[in-house]
Design a protein around this motif. Structure first.
Motif, PDB file in Angstrom:
ATOM      1  N   UNK A 190      46.022  36.910  23.606  1.00  9.87           N
ATOM      2  CA  UNK A 190      47.021  36.870  24.670  1.00  9.87           C
ATOM      3  C   UNK A 190      46.279  36.773  25.996  1.00  9.87           C
ATOM      4  N   UNK A 191      47.044  36.778  27.091  1.00  8.69           N
ATOM      5  CA  UNK A 191      46.412  36.746  28.414  1.00  8.69           C
ATOM      6  C   UNK A 191      46.227  38.144  28.978  1.00  8.69           C
ATOM      7  N   UNK A 192      47.206  39.034  28.777  1.00 13.37           N
ATOM      8  CA  UNK A 192      47.112  40.417  29.229  1.00 13.37           C
ATOM      9  C   UNK A 192      47.732  41.327  28.171  1.00 13.37           C
ATOM     10  N   UNK A 193      47.471  42.633  28.307  1.00 17.06           N
ATOM     11  CA  UNK A 193      48.010  43.604  27.359  1.00 17.06           C
ATOM     12  C   UNK A 193      49.461  43.935  27.713  1.00 17.06           C
ATOM     13  N   UNK A 194      50.343  42.999  27.466  1.00 14.23           N
ATOM     14  CA  UNK A 194      51.746  43.203  27.768  1.00 14.23           C
ATOM     15  C   UNK A 194      52.516  43.514  26.484  1.00 14.23           C
ATOM     16  N   UNK A 195      53.754  43.965  26.679  1.00 13.94           N
ATOM     17  CA  UNK A 195      54.544  44.448  25.553  1.00 13.94           C
ATOM     18  C   UNK A 195      54.782  43.371  24.503  1.00 13.94           C
ATOM     19  N   UNK A 196      55.148  42.164  24.932  1.00 14.07           N
ATOM     20  CA  UNK A 196      55.490  41.122  23.971  1.00 14.07           C
ATOM     21  C   UNK A 196      54.287  40.753  23.113  1.00 14.07           C
ATOM     22  N   UNK A 197      53.087  40.794  23.669  1.00 20.28           N
ATOM     23  CA  UNK A 197      51.888  40.489  22.889  1.00 20.28           C
ATOM     24  C   UNK A 197      51.623  41.577  21.855  1.00 20.28           C
ATOM     25  N   UNK A 198      51.763  42.843  22.254  1.00 20.78           N
ATOM     26  CA  UNK A 198      51.570  43.928  21.294  1.00 20.78           C
ATOM     27  C   UNK A 198      52.628  43.881  20.196  1.00 20.78           C
ATOM     28  N   UNK A 199      53.850  43.505  20.526  1.00 23.00           N
ATOM     29  CA  UNK A 199      54.891  43.427  19.508  1.00 23.00           C
ATOM     30  C   UNK A 199      54.571  42.359  18.472  1.00 23.00           C
ATOM     31  N   UNK A 200      53.957  41.261  18.917  1.00 23.81           N
ATOM     32  CA  UNK A 200      53.557  40.220  17.971  1.00 23.81           C
ATOM     33  C   UNK A 200      52.571  40.749  16.944  1.00 23.81           C
ATOM     34  N   UNK A 201      51.719  41.686  17.360  1.00 21.22           N
ATOM     35  CA  UNK A 201      50.746  42.270  16.439  1.00 21.22           C
ATOM     36  C   UNK A 201      51.380  43.363  15.578  1.00 21.22           C
TER      37      UNK A 201
END
Length: 315
Positions: free
Chosen positions: A57-68
């Motif tokens: 991802x580009x930053x540690x944002x919520x949507x990126x963590x949810x993908x994981x």
């Protein structure tokens, strides 16, 4: 073989990609952390000594963590560093999973706010309370620590509530003061440090590792396992191979994480026929819709024709 010839003959190996298989297993403890590598951020999840998944991802944002997180079932416990994006994703994806905040990160955050050598007595006492976090090994010591924090607040709460008004202030303004702000807390950084500890204690994320169901398996109170075992080695990997393009650096990181998963297959088993073919680069040209844009052609209406002779000048 000449180095350039070797790189040319083995360039097709960069086409081979790896993927960590998701087994659906529920682990006693999962540690989550993100590491910034150049312009990219890699979110990593480990269980024990093995990597179980990652997400670019580009930053540690919520949507990126949810993908994981959505790739795995809710785990027995999770250890995090305290990022707001990860905390929000955990509430949405694993709402019933107990969370343990990394105590070392909390100490670092307090140190950034009040420095290593606070000038006030209240700051020195709060610094000592924060340093005691990593020395707690029993629930009795945890209760004593919470009592000490509460007593500190009872002793210094008036100092935390002191305000400074712009009309009475002389000298330069603190950097945190906004242009039209009429007042601010005099000891703002000390107040933020205390609120950090207070908020973590109220959320019950400081001493999860001391609960009976987690203490029997030596649960972690820090993210040192992922910080030192994975993140530090990734930085060394890219430092030792300086000059990689962003795509090659990402592929190197992916292979490192794959080789540190639980059951990585031998690399030669992942080779497919299409990997030997060079990746063709195609540039997509979008069709312009709308009025014509400025160009480089000549137009008689703009007086851009090539002129000959004296161009109207008097001889």
């Amino acid at each position: 073989m000449d180095p350039r010839s070797f790189r040319r003959s083995t360039h097709w190996c960069w086409n081979i990609s790896s993927a960590i298989e998701v087994t659906g297993e529920i682990y006693p403890e999962v540690q989550l952390d993100g590491i910034y590598l150049g312009s990219w951020c890699c979110l990593i999840a480990i269980a024990g000594e093995h990597v179980i998944g990652y997400q670019w991802c580009d930053t540690e944002k919520r949507v990126a963590w949810e993908q994981l997180l959505t790739r795995f079932p809710a785990q027995d416990s999770v250890v995090i560093d305290g990022g707001s994006g990860l905390a929000s994703a955990l509430k949405h994806c694993w709402p019933k999973t107990p969370v343990q905040r990394c105590l070392v990160h909390i100490q670092r955050n307090v140190r950034v706010l009040i420095t290593m050598r606070p000038r006030t007595t209240a700051g020195r006492e709060l610094r000592a309370i924060s340093l005691a976090l990593t020395r707690i090994t029993s629930q009795d010591q945890a209760r004593a620590w919470l009592l000490a924090l509460n007593q500190w607040h009872g002793k210094h709460h008036q100092m935390l509530n002191e305000k400074t008004y712009r009309s009475h202030h002389r000298g330069s303004l603190p950097q945190s003061v906004r242009p039209h702000q009429h007042w601010w807390f005099t000891h703002d950084r000390l107040r933020k440090a205390y609120k950090l500890l207070e908020r973590a204690s109220q959320q019950e994320v400081l001493f999860t590792y001391l609960k009976d169901e987690h203490r029997s398996r030596n649960a972690s109170s820090t993210t040192n396992r992922i910080e030192g075992g994975i993140n530090a080695q990734l930085r060394n990997l890219l430092r030792n191979h300086r000059g990689l393009t962003p795509e090659h650096a990402k592929r190197a990181v992916e292979w490192f994480l794959y080789k540190h998963s639980q059951n990585p297959a031998p690399a030669h088993q992942l080779i497919k026929k299409e990997h030997y073919e060079p990746v063709a680069y195609t540039q997509e040209i979008e069709e312009h819709i709308g009025p014509a844009e400025l160009g480089t052609g000549l137009d008689e209406n703009e007086g851009l024709w090539h002129r000959k002779g004296w161009a109207g000048r008097a001889s």
